[in-house]
Design a protein around this motif. Structure first.
Motif, PDB file in Angstrom:
ATOM      1  N   ALA A  19      65.514  20.511  45.340  1.00  0.00           N
ATOM      2  CA  ALA A  19      65.973  19.385  44.880  1.00  0.00           C
ATOM      3  C   ALA A  19      67.610  19.522  44.486  1.00  0.00           C
ATOM      4  CB  ALA A  19      65.186  18.826  43.691  1.00  0.00           C
ATOM      5  N   THR A  58      56.537  17.371  46.040  1.00  0.00           N
ATOM      6  CA  THR A  58      56.182  16.008  45.185  1.00  0.00           C
ATOM      7  C   THR A  58      56.857  14.712  45.363  1.00  0.00           C
ATOM      8  OG1 THR A  58      57.113  16.763  43.192  1.00  0.00           O
ATOM      9  CG2 THR A  58      54.621  17.065  43.419  1.00  0.00           C
ATOM     10  N   ASN A  59      58.506  15.135  45.444  1.00  0.00           N
ATOM     11  CA  ASN A  59      59.376  13.946  45.543  1.00  0.00           C
ATOM     12  C   ASN A  59      59.309  13.612  47.014  1.00  0.00           C
ATOM     13  OD1 ASN A  59      60.715  16.155  46.595  1.00  0.00           O
ATOM     14  ND2 ASN A  59      62.171  16.087  45.006  1.00  0.00           N
ATOM     15  N   PHE A  61      63.689  10.368  45.096  1.00  0.00           N
ATOM     16  CA  PHE A  61      62.717  10.534  43.678  1.00  0.00           C
ATOM     17  C   PHE A  61      62.960  12.133  43.157  1.00  0.00           C
ATOM     18  CE2 PHE A  61      60.611   7.224  45.944  1.00  0.00           C
ATOM     19  CZ  PHE A  61      60.152   6.292  44.799  1.00  0.00           C
ATOM     20  N   ASP A  62      63.301  12.127  41.892  1.00  0.00           N
ATOM     21  CA  ASP A  62      63.149  13.489  41.157  1.00  0.00           C
ATOM     22  C   ASP A  62      62.871  13.551  39.849  1.00  0.00           C
ATOM     23  OD1 ASP A  62      63.764  16.055  41.460  1.00  0.00           O
ATOM     24  OD2 ASP A  62      66.114  15.911  41.425  1.00  0.00           O
ATOM     25  N   ASN A  63      62.389  14.752  39.522  1.00  0.00           N
ATOM     26  CA  ASN A  63      61.835  14.959  38.064  1.00  0.00           C
ATOM     27  C   ASN A  63      63.004  14.507  37.269  1.00  0.00           C
ATOM     28  OD1 ASN A  63      59.341  15.686  39.106  1.00  0.00           O
ATOM     29  ND2 ASN A  63      59.920  17.781  39.584  1.00  0.00           N
ATOM     30  N   ILE A 123      58.992  11.153  37.232  1.00  0.00           N
ATOM     31  CA  ILE A 123      59.756  11.363  38.433  1.00  0.00           C
ATOM     32  C   ILE A 123      60.372   9.925  38.307  1.00  0.00           C
ATOM     33  CG2 ILE A 123      59.590  11.201  40.921  1.00  0.00           C
ATOM     34  CD1 ILE A 123      56.790  12.405  40.851  1.00  0.00           C
ATOM     35  N   SER A 141      64.693  14.851  49.737  1.00  0.00           N
ATOM     36  CA  SER A 141      63.505  15.467  48.804  1.00  0.00           C
ATOM     37  C   SER A 141      63.830  17.114  48.928  1.00  0.00           C
ATOM     38  CB  SER A 141      62.042  15.540  49.484  1.00  0.00           C
ATOM     39  OG  SER A 141      62.077  16.257  50.570  1.00  0.00           O
TER      40      SER A 141
END
Length: 251
Positions: free
Chosen positions: A189, A165-166, A205-207, A128, A159
């Motif tokens: 996202a 998750t983010n 926050f991102d993958n 992340i 998010s």
């Protein structure tokens, strides 16, 4: 990735990936396979699903179609799989949210994760990345924390939805750094990233699969990775923990 609960089908699907010839002899799959992604196109889950679909087409000898069904933090897409025929032809690819987190956030759920789904495989585990809009006066995690403390309640982080998750990574960052920031949930996202690029939100926050091209292209500024170690794909970025928030880890 998950599919409707039926132990024999879960085992059969796992076998078909390894033994496509045997799978065809047994008659599975006998029509196109669908992978449901419960978020809009362009996000990490969508990117991973489309890469996986290409490989599955070769192994299964049938078309594998990716369908995006966004809404309710992933519940809309997951529910469509829960209500599909349990014959192995409809699969769900998603992060933990719809199956492990949402039942603790929503008053009612249209499906029961433990009852309606059976796990097939862990498809991917990706880092992340913490990013900020490029116009923000923060070149590092320490500067971001200092800015957020000077201007409490003014910075917004996006998010892919409540409980994602983010989202949880952002809330953990807020708590551990002692910040007052506004959470803005999106239906995935990809639309959140669009607003980060446009400056409507200040951080996210991102993958890695979705973050990497935006950071490399200069659309946003990457500050750190959220895991316990630096990412091989972006070794220049420190971890959030080493950059100013000791003990922080989100994966």
């Amino acid at each position: 990735m998950l599919l409707r609960r039926r132990a024999t089908l879960a085992a059969t699907f796992a076998a078909t990936l390894a033994l496509p010839g045997l799978a065809r002899a047994q008659g599975f799959p006998d029509r196109p396979v669908r992978i449901i992604v419960p978020f809009p196109p362009g996000g990490s889950n969508d990117i991973i699903a489309r890469q996986l679909a290409e490989q599955m087409r070769e192994g299964l000898g049938q078309p594998v179609v990716v369908e995006n069904r966004a809404g309710a933090g992933g519940n809309v897409g997951a529910d469509s799989v829960a209500k599909a025929a349990p014959d192995g032809h409809t699969l769900l690819l998603c992060p933990p949210g719809p199956l492990a987190i949402n039942e603790h956030l929503f008053r009612t759920m249209p499906f029961a994760p433990a009852r309606d789904f059976a796990p097939v495989a862990l498809v991917a585990s990706v880092p992340i990345v913490l990013m900020v809009t490029k116009g923000l006066a923060a070149q590092s995690v320490a500067e971001l924390v200092a800015l957020a403390k000077r201007e409490p309640g003014k910075l917004a982080f996006g998010s892919s939805g409540n409980g994602s998750t983010n989202h949880l990574a952002g809330e953990l960052f807020k708590t551990m750094a002692g910040l007052d920031m506004v959470h803005v949930p999106y239906r995935g996202a990809a639309p959140a990233m669009t607003d980060l690029v446009g400056g409507q939100i200040q951080l996210m926050f991102d993958n890695m699969p979705a973050a990497l091209p935006q950071v490399r292209g200069g659309s946003v500024r990457g500050l750190a990775v959220a895991g316990s170690a630096r990412a091989a794909a972006m070794p220049e970025l420190p971890t959030v923990a080493e950059a100013g928030v000791p003990g922080f880890e989100a994966e």
